[in-house]
Scaffold this active site. Sequence first.
Site, PDB file in Angstrom:
ATOM      1  N   LYS A   1       0.853  -1.193   0.000  1.00 18.69           N
ATOM      2  CA  LYS A   1       0.000   0.000   0.000  1.00 18.69           C
ATOM      3  C   LYS A   1       0.886   1.240   0.000  1.00 18.69           C
ATOM      4  CE  LYS A   1      -3.453   2.350   2.789  1.00 18.69           C
ATOM      5  NZ  LYS A   1      -4.408   2.178   3.877  1.00 18.69           N
TER       6      LYS A   1
ATOM      7  N   LYS B   1      -2.123  -1.487  -3.822  1.00 16.34           N
ATOM      8  CA  LYS B   1      -3.051  -0.355  -3.719  1.00 16.34           C
ATOM      9  C   LYS B   1      -2.259   0.944  -3.766  1.00 16.34           C
ATOM     10  CE  LYS B   1      -6.124   1.781  -0.403  1.00 16.34           C
ATOM     11  NZ  LYS B   1      -6.718   1.703   0.902  1.00 16.34           N
TER      12      LYS B   1
HETATM   13  C1  PBG Z   1      -6.280   3.666   5.604  1.00 19.82           C
HETATM   14  C2  PBG Z   1      -7.014   3.326   4.361  1.00 19.82           C
HETATM   15  C3  PBG Z   1      -6.876   3.991   3.149  1.00 19.82           C
HETATM   16  C4  PBG Z   1      -7.754   3.423   2.271  1.00 19.82           C
HETATM   17  C5  PBG Z   1      -8.384   2.367   2.922  1.00 19.82           C
HETATM   18  N1  PBG Z   1      -7.919   2.317   4.232  1.00 19.82           N
HETATM   19  C6  PBG Z   1      -5.920   5.001   2.706  1.00 19.82           C
HETATM   20  C7  PBG Z   1      -5.565   6.131   3.539  1.00 19.82           C
HETATM   21  O1  PBG Z   1      -6.424   6.858   4.058  1.00 19.82           O
HETATM   22  O2  PBG Z   1      -4.366   6.361   3.671  1.00 19.82           O
HETATM   23  C8  PBG Z   1      -7.910   3.928   0.864  1.00 19.82           C
HETATM   24  C9  PBG Z   1      -9.112   3.573   0.155  1.00 19.82           C
HETATM   25  C10 PBG Z   1      -9.451   4.389  -1.007  1.00 19.82           C
HETATM   26  O3  PBG Z   1      -8.976   5.501  -1.302  1.00 19.82           O
HETATM   27  O4  PBG Z   1     -10.324   3.918  -1.703  1.00 19.82           O
HETATM   28  N2  PBG Z   1      -6.281   2.705   6.561  1.00 19.82           N
END
Ligand code: PBG
Length: 332
Positions: free
Chosen positions: A197, A254
Site C-alpha cells: 500500500k 493499492k
Molecule cells: C487507511 C485506508 C486507506 C484506504 C483504505 N484504508 C488510505 C488512507 O487513508 O491512507 C484507501 C481507500 C481508497 O482511497 O479507496 N487505513
Amino acid sequence: MSISSDAPLSHRRLRQNSHIRELTREVRVSAEQFVQPLFVIEGITEKQAVPGLNAVYRETTASLIAQVEADLAAGISKFLLFGVPEAKALHNFDFSFLSTQVHALKQHFGQGIWLAVDVCLCSSTEHGHCGVLNNDGDHVLNGDTVTALSNAAVSYAAAGADCVAPSDMMDGRVAAIRDALDSAGLERTVIMSYSAKFHSGFYGPFRLAADSSPAPDNRLTDRSSYQIDPARPNDALLSSARDADEGADILMVKPGLPYLDVLSDLSAEIPLPWAVYQTSGECAALELLAREQLADRAQSNLETWTAFVRAGASIIISYNARFAPEWLSSKP
Ligand code: PBG
Ligand code: ZN
C-alpha cells in the site's frame, strides 16, 4: 467482373467481430472477482453520498442491510466493510460499533455473503492517523498499534467476519493478528493484507467517507512514515514477502492503475492470490470523465479492470463493483 480485394489482412482478421474477439481473449474479467467496499457510520440518521463516487454511500445501520440486499440482487456477494465509530480516542479504542454491524450482516445474510472487514485505527483516532501516536506526536508507535489492531481483528472475526484486512502498514501486524485469531479459536478467518500500500494522492473521497484524514494541526501531517513511497517498488516486494511469511492468505497492491508494474512484478514473484484496490481517487477520476461526458463509465472501468487481470490480480476491490455484472454482460 472485378474482384475487390482488401489484402493484405493479417492481425485484423481476429478483430473483425465480437465472436472472434471473445474467443481469442487472453484474459477474462468476471463478476466473480469483485469485492464491493461499504461504509457504515455510527450516529447518522440518513445515508449520505460520498463525494465524487458513483452511488457509494456512508450508510446508516439500516441502509447498510438494504444496500447489501440490492448488491446481492445485482450479482455481487463479496464485501469489504469500513466502520466509523462516533467516539474518537487516542488509545483504548472501542471496536464494538463495527463488530455489531458485522454480526448484524452475518445474522441477516449468513453464508450468502463473504464479508471482509478493514482493520485500521484511522477512523477511530482523534488525530486521524492509522495508529497510536507517541507523546511528541511525531511517530506512530508500532507495538501499541499492533496490539490494538489484533484486538480489533479478533473482535470482528468473533462477530462473524470471513476475512480481516489490515490496512495500517505497521510492521509485524500480520503475524500478531494470525496469532491472536488462532489463540481465540478463529483459525478459519482469512487475512487479506494490504501488503503493498503506497503513500498516495488517490485516497481523497475515501477519507471523507471514513472520516480518516490526518488532522491539519498534527505534527505528523501525513502517512508517509508508514505507507510505502511511490518510488520504492522494492519496499513493496519486501513488505509483501514479509506478510506472506507472517501468514497472510491474500496480498494486495493499492492503488491499482499507478502501480500496475508493481502488481505485475509482485504477482509473478509471490504465488499467493493477489488483490488490487481501485482506490476512491481512481474511481472518482473516471467518474469525473463520465460526468463531463468525456468517457464512457462502463468502458473506462472495464478497460481498467482488464489491465488489473492482465497484471495478475485475481481479486478486484472497486467502488464500482456493484456495476460490474451489468457492465460485463454488455461488453462490446
Ligand atoms: C487507511 C485506508 C486507506 C484506504 C483504505 N484504508 C488510505 C488512507 O487513508 O491512507 C484507501 C481507500 C481508497 O482511497 O479507496 N487505513
Ligand atoms: Zn488507516
